[in-house]
Design a protein around this motif. Structure first.
Motif, short mmCIF file in Angstrom:
data_model
loop_
_atom_site.label_atom_id
_atom_site.label_comp_id
_atom_site.label_asym_id
_atom_site.label_seq_id
_atom_site.Cartn_x
_atom_site.Cartn_y
_atom_site.Cartn_z
N VAL A 111 0.85 -1.20 0.00
CA VAL A 111 0.00 0.00 0.00
C VAL A 111 0.88 1.24 0.00
O VAL A 111 2.04 1.18 0.42
CB VAL A 111 -0.96 0.03 1.21
N LYS A 112 0.32 2.34 -0.46
CA LYS A 112 1.09 3.58 -0.55
C LYS A 112 0.68 4.62 0.49
O LYS A 112 1.28 5.68 0.57
CB LYS A 112 0.95 4.18 -1.94
N ALA A 113 -0.33 4.30 1.29
CA ALA A 113 -0.78 5.24 2.32
C ALA A 113 -1.43 4.48 3.47
O ALA A 113 -1.95 3.36 3.27
CB ALA A 113 -1.77 6.24 1.72
N ILE A 114 -1.43 5.09 4.63
CA ILE A 114 -2.03 4.48 5.83
C ILE A 114 -3.48 4.09 5.56
O ILE A 114 -3.93 3.00 5.92
CB ILE A 114 -1.99 5.48 7.01
N GLY A 115 -4.21 4.97 4.90
CA GLY A 115 -5.63 4.73 4.66
C GLY A 115 -5.91 3.54 3.75
O GLY A 115 -7.04 3.06 3.70
N ASP A 116 -4.88 3.06 3.05
CA ASP A 116 -5.07 1.93 2.14
C ASP A 116 -4.96 0.58 2.84
O ASP A 116 -5.23 -0.45 2.22
CB ASP A 116 -4.02 1.99 1.01
N LEU A 117 -4.55 0.57 4.10
CA LEU A 117 -4.45 -0.69 4.83
C LEU A 117 -5.85 -1.28 5.02
O LEU A 117 -6.76 -0.60 5.48
CB LEU A 117 -3.79 -0.48 6.20
N LYS A 118 -5.99 -2.54 4.67
CA LYS A 118 -7.31 -3.18 4.74
C LYS A 118 -7.56 -3.79 6.12
O LYS A 118 -6.63 -4.00 6.90
CB LYS A 118 -7.40 -4.26 3.67
N THR A 119 -8.82 -4.06 6.39
CA THR A 119 -9.18 -4.74 7.63
C THR A 119 -8.46 -6.09 7.70
O THR A 119 -8.42 -6.83 6.73
CB THR A 119 -10.70 -4.96 7.70
N GLY A 120 -7.85 -6.34 8.86
CA GLY A 120 -7.13 -7.60 9.05
C GLY A 120 -5.72 -7.58 8.51
O GLY A 120 -5.07 -8.64 8.46
N ALA A 121 -5.23 -6.42 8.13
CA ALA A 121 -3.87 -6.32 7.57
C ALA A 121 -2.84 -6.83 8.58
O ALA A 121 -2.96 -6.63 9.79
CB ALA A 121 -3.56 -4.87 7.19
N SER A 122 -1.81 -7.49 8.07
CA SER A 122 -0.72 -7.99 8.93
C SER A 122 0.35 -6.92 9.06
O SER A 122 0.86 -6.40 8.06
CB SER A 122 -0.14 -9.27 8.33
N ILE A 123 0.69 -6.61 10.30
CA ILE A 123 1.66 -5.54 10.59
C ILE A 123 2.81 -6.14 11.38
O ILE A 123 2.62 -6.67 12.49
CB ILE A 123 1.04 -4.39 11.41
N GLY A 124 4.03 -6.05 10.85
CA GLY A 124 5.20 -6.52 11.57
C GLY A 124 5.72 -5.45 12.51
O GLY A 124 5.80 -4.27 12.14
N ILE A 125 6.05 -5.85 13.73
CA ILE A 125 6.66 -4.94 14.70
C ILE A 125 7.85 -5.65 15.35
O ILE A 125 7.88 -6.88 15.40
CB ILE A 125 5.66 -4.46 15.78
N PRO A 126 8.85 -4.90 15.84
CA PRO A 126 10.00 -5.55 16.49
C PRO A 126 9.55 -6.35 17.71
O PRO A 126 8.63 -5.95 18.43
CB PRO A 126 10.88 -4.36 16.90
N ASN A 127 10.23 -7.45 17.97
CA ASN A 127 9.81 -8.31 19.08
C ASN A 127 10.51 -8.01 20.39
O ASN A 127 10.30 -8.71 21.38
CB ASN A 127 10.01 -9.79 18.72
N ASP A 128 11.37 -6.97 20.44
CA ASP A 128 11.95 -6.58 21.73
C ASP A 128 11.06 -5.51 22.35
O ASP A 128 10.40 -4.72 21.65
CB ASP A 128 13.38 -6.07 21.56
#
Length: 259
Positions: A111-128
């Motif tokens: 996606v090219k913008a925050i608003g384009d993220l769909k419902t249920g989108a997978s988001i990676g975040i650091p695990n520390d």
């Protein structure tokens, strides 16, 4: 005659002795900052301080090495990360001088913008805990989630109280997030790892942390017992000067001087 020769030899050995005898220290740095620290090393040398730069690629190793006495200083972390390490490991390590701030960013190849993220989108975040919390705060600032009141700067996914898009969080080692980007809808990636992967903070990111009043300033750290050592101000001066400031601004995308 022999006595004269011995005296002359002693004088020659004195002048041939290393210029930095007694003022040589090991500093742990990350591989992405070698260019900056090469310049810091040259500046420190003019102040009589010889820096032996030890390069790391794992966030957990530089503090362990510093605490064990294998280093005299390191420069790679922000305060929340150090506080978490102190709490979990009992390290007696303190900051002595700010270096940079690297605003963390949200990146996507889908996606090219925050608003384009769909419902249920997978988001990676650091695990520390520190960088994971930082990622969640960025997502909250973008109104993607709401965190529990009073959670401070170390929230976890358990502190998410509202998630309108039902985002699916994937907690992944910070260094692996750029490689995982193709398998995710988006990922919050630390600047050093983003730059190493060819991503440009502020240009390729679809959201980026503010650099104003940022609690994630990086700094030079030493053992508590060394905080008043005579080499400490020399080390800090070698970093906190106009030459290094200009270099960071001109040559280090996604970073800002914090001094």
């Amino acid at each position: 005659m022999k006595r004269w020769l011995l005296s002359a030899l002693a004088i020659l050995l004195t002048f041939a002795a290393p210029a930095f005898a007694g003022d040589r220290i090991k500093v742990g740095i990350f591989s992405d900052s070698e260019d900056v620290w090469a310049k810091v090393k040259a500046i420190a040398a003019k102040d009589g301080l010889d820096l032996d730069l030890v390069v790391f690629s794992d966030y957990l190793l530089p503090n362990a090495a510093l605490d064990a006495g294998d280093l005299q200083a390191n420069a790679f972390q922000h305060k929340p990360f150090l506080e978490n390490q102190i709490q979990s490991k009992g390290y007696r390590i303190v900051p002595v001088g700010d270096t940079i701030v690297s605003p963390i960013g949200l990146y996507s190849r889908k996606v090219k913008a925050i608003g384009d993220l769909k419902t249920g989108a997978s988001i990676g975040i650091p695990n520390d805990p520190s960088n994971g919390g930082r990622a969640l705060l960025l997502l909250q600032a973008q109104k993607l989630i709401t965190l529990k009141d009073g959670v401070g700067i170390l929230p976890s996914v358990l502190d998410v109280t509202a998630n309108p898009k039902k985002l699916q969080f994937r907690e992944i080692d910070a260094a692996q997030l750029p490689r995982s980007l193709d398998d995710l809808d988006a990922a919050v990636i630390n600047t050093n790892y983003a730059v190493e992967a060819g991503l440009k903070p502020g240009k390729d990111s679809i959201a980026i942390e503010s650099s104003v009043n940022n609690p994630y300033n990086n700094f030079i750290a030493v053992r508590e017992t060394d905080k008043n050592a005579p080499w400490v101000p020399k080390l800090v001066r070698a970093y906190q000067n106009d030459t290094i400031r200009a270099y960071i601004i001109e040559r280090r995308p996604g970073e800002l001087p914090a001094f």
